[in-house]
Design a protein around this motif. Sequence first.
Motif, PDB file in Angstrom:
ATOM      1  N   ARG A   1      25.495  65.109 -17.685  1.00 58.39           N
ATOM      2  CA  ARG A   1      25.313  65.376 -16.263  1.00 58.39           C
ATOM      3  C   ARG A   1      24.157  64.553 -15.693  1.00 58.39           C
ATOM      4  NH1 ARG A   1      24.358  71.255 -15.768  1.00 58.39           N
ATOM      5  NH2 ARG A   1      24.366  71.343 -18.057  1.00 58.39           N
ATOM      6  N   LEU A   2      23.134  64.296 -16.521  1.00 57.28           N
ATOM      7  CA  LEU A   2      22.057  63.410 -16.081  1.00 57.28           C
ATOM      8  C   LEU A   2      22.593  62.001 -15.845  1.00 57.28           C
ATOM      9  CD1 LEU A   2      19.059  62.786 -15.540  1.00 57.28           C
ATOM     10  CD2 LEU A   2      18.814  62.356 -17.997  1.00 57.28           C
ATOM     11  N   CYS A   3      23.478  61.541 -16.735  1.00 58.61           N
ATOM     12  CA  CYS A   3      24.063  60.214 -16.554  1.00 58.61           C
ATOM     13  C   CYS A   3      24.914  60.157 -15.292  1.00 58.61           C
ATOM     14  CB  CYS A   3      24.889  59.837 -17.779  1.00 58.61           C
ATOM     15  SG  CYS A   3      23.903  59.549 -19.267  1.00 58.61           S
ATOM     16  N   ILE A   4      25.574  61.268 -14.960  1.00 65.31           N
ATOM     17  CA  ILE A   4      26.316  61.323 -13.704  1.00 65.31           C
ATOM     18  C   ILE A   4      25.348  61.257 -12.523  1.00 65.31           C
ATOM     19  CG2 ILE A   4      27.767  62.804 -12.256  1.00 65.31           C
ATOM     20  CD1 ILE A   4      29.088  63.797 -14.875  1.00 65.31           C
ATOM     21  N   ALA A   5      24.233  61.971 -12.621  1.00 64.03           N
ATOM     22  CA  ALA A   5      23.205  61.900 -11.575  1.00 64.03           C
ATOM     23  C   ALA A   5      22.678  60.481 -11.433  1.00 64.03           C
ATOM     24  CB  ALA A   5      22.065  62.859 -11.891  1.00 64.03           C
ATOM     25  N   ARG A   6      22.484  59.804 -12.550  1.00 66.28           N
ATOM     26  CA  ARG A   6      22.007  58.415 -12.523  1.00 66.28           C
ATOM     27  C   ARG A   6      22.997  57.515 -11.792  1.00 66.28           C
ATOM     28  NH1 ARG A   6      20.842  56.306 -18.309  1.00 66.28           N
ATOM     29  NH2 ARG A   6      23.078  55.863 -18.283  1.00 66.28           N
ATOM     30  N   ALA A   7      24.300  57.759 -12.018  1.00 71.72           N
ATOM     31  CA  ALA A   7      25.326  56.982 -11.320  1.00 71.72           C
ATOM     32  C   ALA A   7      25.343  57.305  -9.832  1.00 71.72           C
ATOM     33  CB  ALA A   7      26.699  57.242 -11.937  1.00 71.72           C
ATOM     34  N   ILE A   8      25.175  58.584  -9.495  1.00 67.18           N
ATOM     35  CA  ILE A   8      25.194  59.021  -8.098  1.00 67.18           C
ATOM     36  C   ILE A   8      24.016  58.447  -7.318  1.00 67.18           C
ATOM     37  CG2 ILE A   8      24.879  61.055  -6.619  1.00 67.18           C
ATOM     38  CD1 ILE A   8      26.467  62.653  -8.685  1.00 67.18           C
ATOM     39  N   ALA A   9      22.881  58.247  -7.987  1.00 64.77           N
ATOM     40  CA  ALA A   9      21.641  57.862  -7.305  1.00 64.77           C
ATOM     41  C   ALA A   9      21.748  56.540  -6.562  1.00 64.77           C
ATOM     42  CB  ALA A   9      20.493  57.799  -8.318  1.00 64.77           C
ATOM     43  N   THR A  10      22.645  55.665  -6.970  1.00 65.63           N
ATOM     44  CA  THR A  10      22.778  54.375  -6.293  1.00 65.63           C
ATOM     45  C   THR A  10      23.757  54.434  -5.119  1.00 65.63           C
ATOM     46  OG1 THR A  10      24.488  53.647  -7.853  1.00 65.63           O
ATOM     47  CG2 THR A  10      22.204  53.068  -8.372  1.00 65.63           C
ATOM     48  N   LYS A  11      24.182  55.644  -4.769  1.00 67.56           N
ATOM     49  CA  LYS A  11      25.052  55.875  -3.616  1.00 67.56           C
ATOM     50  C   LYS A  11      26.387  55.144  -3.731  1.00 67.56           C
ATOM     51  CE  LYS A  11      21.803  58.184  -1.351  1.00 67.56           C
ATOM     52  NZ  LYS A  11      21.897  59.623  -1.022  1.00 67.56           N
ATOM     53  N   PRO A  12      27.116  55.340  -4.822  1.00 68.00           N
ATOM     54  CA  PRO A  12      28.413  54.679  -4.953  1.00 68.00           C
ATOM     55  C   PRO A  12      29.464  55.377  -4.102  1.00 68.00           C
ATOM     56  CG  PRO A  12      28.105  56.164  -6.780  1.00 68.00           C
ATOM     57  CD  PRO A  12      26.830  56.233  -5.961  1.00 68.00           C
ATOM     58  N   GLU A  13      30.603  54.711  -3.927  1.00 74.17           N
ATOM     59  CA  GLU A  13      31.758  55.366  -3.307  1.00 74.17           C
ATOM     60  C   GLU A  13      32.745  55.848  -4.363  1.00 74.17           C
ATOM     61  OE1 GLU A  13      31.200  51.991  -0.217  1.00 74.17           O
ATOM     62  OE2 GLU A  13      30.057  52.682  -1.946  1.00 74.17           O
ATOM     63  N   VAL A  14      32.709  55.207  -5.545  1.00 79.33           N
ATOM     64  CA  VAL A  14      33.643  55.517  -6.624  1.00 79.33           C
ATOM     65  C   VAL A  14      32.850  55.756  -7.905  1.00 79.33           C
ATOM     66  CG1 VAL A  14      35.609  54.677  -7.993  1.00 79.33           C
ATOM     67  CG2 VAL A  14      35.422  54.060  -5.565  1.00 79.33           C
ATOM     68  N   ILE A  15      33.297  56.732  -8.701  1.00 78.28           N
ATOM     69  CA  ILE A  15      32.697  56.973 -10.016  1.00 78.28           C
ATOM     70  C   ILE A  15      33.794  56.871 -11.067  1.00 78.28           C
ATOM     71  CG2 ILE A  15      31.420  58.578 -11.483  1.00 78.28           C
ATOM     72  CD1 ILE A  15      30.338  59.902  -8.969  1.00 78.28           C
ATOM     73  N   LEU A  16      33.603  55.977 -12.030  1.00 75.44           N
ATOM     74  CA  LEU A  16      34.521  55.811 -13.145  1.00 75.44           C
ATOM     75  C   LEU A  16      33.972  56.578 -14.339  1.00 75.44           C
ATOM     76  CD1 LEU A  16      34.997  51.926 -12.869  1.00 75.44           C
ATOM     77  CD2 LEU A  16      36.262  53.714 -11.648  1.00 75.44           C
ATOM     78  N   MET A  17      34.833  57.302 -15.048  1.00 69.66           N
ATOM     79  CA  MET A  17      34.400  58.090 -16.201  1.00 69.66           C
ATOM     80  C   MET A  17      35.298  57.795 -17.393  1.00 69.66           C
ATOM     81  SD  MET A  17      33.532  61.814 -14.517  1.00 69.66           S
ATOM     82  CE  MET A  17      32.283  61.995 -13.237  1.00 69.66           C
ATOM     83  N   ASP A  18      34.712  57.261 -18.459  1.00 69.85           N
ATOM     84  CA  ASP A  18      35.477  56.884 -19.649  1.00 69.85           C
ATOM     85  C   ASP A  18      35.332  57.980 -20.706  1.00 69.85           C
ATOM     86  OD1 ASP A  18      36.916  55.606 -21.565  1.00 69.85           O
ATOM     87  OD2 ASP A  18      35.661  53.813 -21.667  1.00 69.85           O
ATOM     88  N   GLU A  19      36.298  58.882 -20.757  1.00 72.38           N
ATOM     89  CA  GLU A  19      36.284  60.017 -21.692  1.00 72.38           C
ATOM     90  C   GLU A  19      34.931  60.731 -21.683  1.00 72.38           C
ATOM     91  OE1 GLU A  19      38.490  59.716 -25.430  1.00 72.38           O
ATOM     92  OE2 GLU A  19      38.611  57.556 -25.062  1.00 72.38           O
ATOM     93  N   PRO A  20      34.493  61.210 -20.524  1.00 68.69           N
ATOM     94  CA  PRO A  20      33.126  61.736 -20.418  1.00 68.69           C
ATOM     95  C   PRO A  20      32.889  63.032 -21.169  1.00 68.69           C
ATOM     96  CG  PRO A  20      34.372  62.230 -18.434  1.00 68.69           C
ATOM     97  CD  PRO A  20      35.236  61.314 -19.262  1.00 68.69           C
ATOM     98  N   CYS A  21      33.962  63.700 -21.621  1.00 70.56           N
ATOM     99  CA  CYS A  21      33.790  64.982 -22.307  1.00 70.56           C
ATOM    100  C   CYS A  21      34.116  64.925 -23.790  1.00 70.56           C
ATOM    101  CB  CYS A  21      34.658  66.058 -21.640  1.00 70.56           C
ATOM    102  SG  CYS A  21      34.351  66.274 -19.884  1.00 70.56           S
ATOM    103  N   SER A  22      34.473  63.757 -24.304  1.00 71.25           N
ATOM    104  CA  SER A  22      34.955  63.681 -25.679  1.00 71.25           C
ATOM    105  C   SER A  22      33.888  64.033 -26.707  1.00 71.25           C
ATOM    106  CB  SER A  22      35.509  62.277 -25.976  1.00 71.25           C
ATOM    107  OG  SER A  22      34.475  61.317 -25.900  1.00 71.25           O
ATOM    108  N   ALA A  23      32.607  63.882 -26.357  1.00 67.57           N
ATOM    109  CA  ALA A  23      31.532  64.181 -27.302  1.00 67.57           C
ATOM    110  C   ALA A  23      30.876  65.529 -27.021  1.00 67.57           C
ATOM    111  CB  ALA A  23      30.474  63.074 -27.242  1.00 67.57           C
ATOM    112  N   LEU A  24      31.501  66.329 -26.141  1.00 72.29           N
ATOM    113  CA  LEU A  24      30.870  67.578 -25.710  1.00 72.29           C
ATOM    114  C   LEU A  24      31.612  68.797 -26.231  1.00 72.29           C
ATOM    115  CD1 LEU A  24      30.173  66.675 -21.957  1.00 72.29           C
ATOM    116  CD2 LEU A  24      28.731  66.240 -23.968  1.00 72.29           C
TER     117      LEU A  24
END
Length: 287
Positions: free
Chosen positions: A182-205
């Motif tokens: 979730r911190l990495c998602i926050a890091r991605a959000i911080a640059t104000k993107p319009e699109v977020i790509l997620m490559d198997e973001p839950c496979s290690a959780l």
Amino acid sequence: MSQSTDAGEKPGVRLDLGHARPARSASRSGPAITCDDVRVFYKKHLAVRDVNMTFARNEVSALIGPSGCGKSTVLRALNRMNDLIPGARVEGMIRFEGTDIYGEGVDATEVRRRIGMVFQKPNPFPKSIYENVAYGPRVTNMQVDNMDDLVEEALRKAAIWDEVKTMLKDSALALSGGQQQRLCIARAIATKPEVILMDEPCSALDPIATLKIEDLMADLAEEFTIVIVTHNMQQAARVSQRTAFFTAEADEHGDRTGRLVEYDDTAKMFSNPSDQRTEDYISGRFG
């Protein structure tokens, strides 16, 4: 997975689609990203071909298929991450907000700022929680009125603020796996993107952390367009409005090339797919 066996009815797969939101009309909400006849090569090898698809704004789209079918390759092509791989090249056209992202003069760094990426394994920097979130805006020289406010906003949107607000100076590496993602998602959000790509973001959780990320995706789709690669059929059914199925075909030399088979509303894909190969995969007969 159980299959329907009523006479004359196509088998399909029984997945819980009760929480899925219906897909929006691409013409109504407008496309965020459009792929036209996209092919990706690694040196001379054709890794994936025949990719024609449109990602509507504020939807979650899931890319599914067996290993080696080109899902992650396509995902990385959407924000030019493949540029970082020697010998990789993209043919065809990928348009973001109407602009060819591989066009002459297009800044790849700006593309990646506006189309963020969250990777399979949480990869926080060996810095404080605060500095992880502030890193992107700083290195891209974003105009920021108040960095503290920006960091808080990103952490709130990633649903982790309440857990870390008293420890912003602590190392991000001390967080749990789910918190790190979730911190990495926050890091991605911080640059104000319009699109977020997620490559198997839950496979290690673990399952609890996975559920938090899935719930977060639904919230984020109110503001962002999300494209996710997943091997989890239930996850694709739960979080996405549209699903794309990829498969891989081998030539006479045994070289495998991925291709897009079908892209449709998630509810239709999992209940009445148009292609038999899709049916075979989601019902567990191959892959």
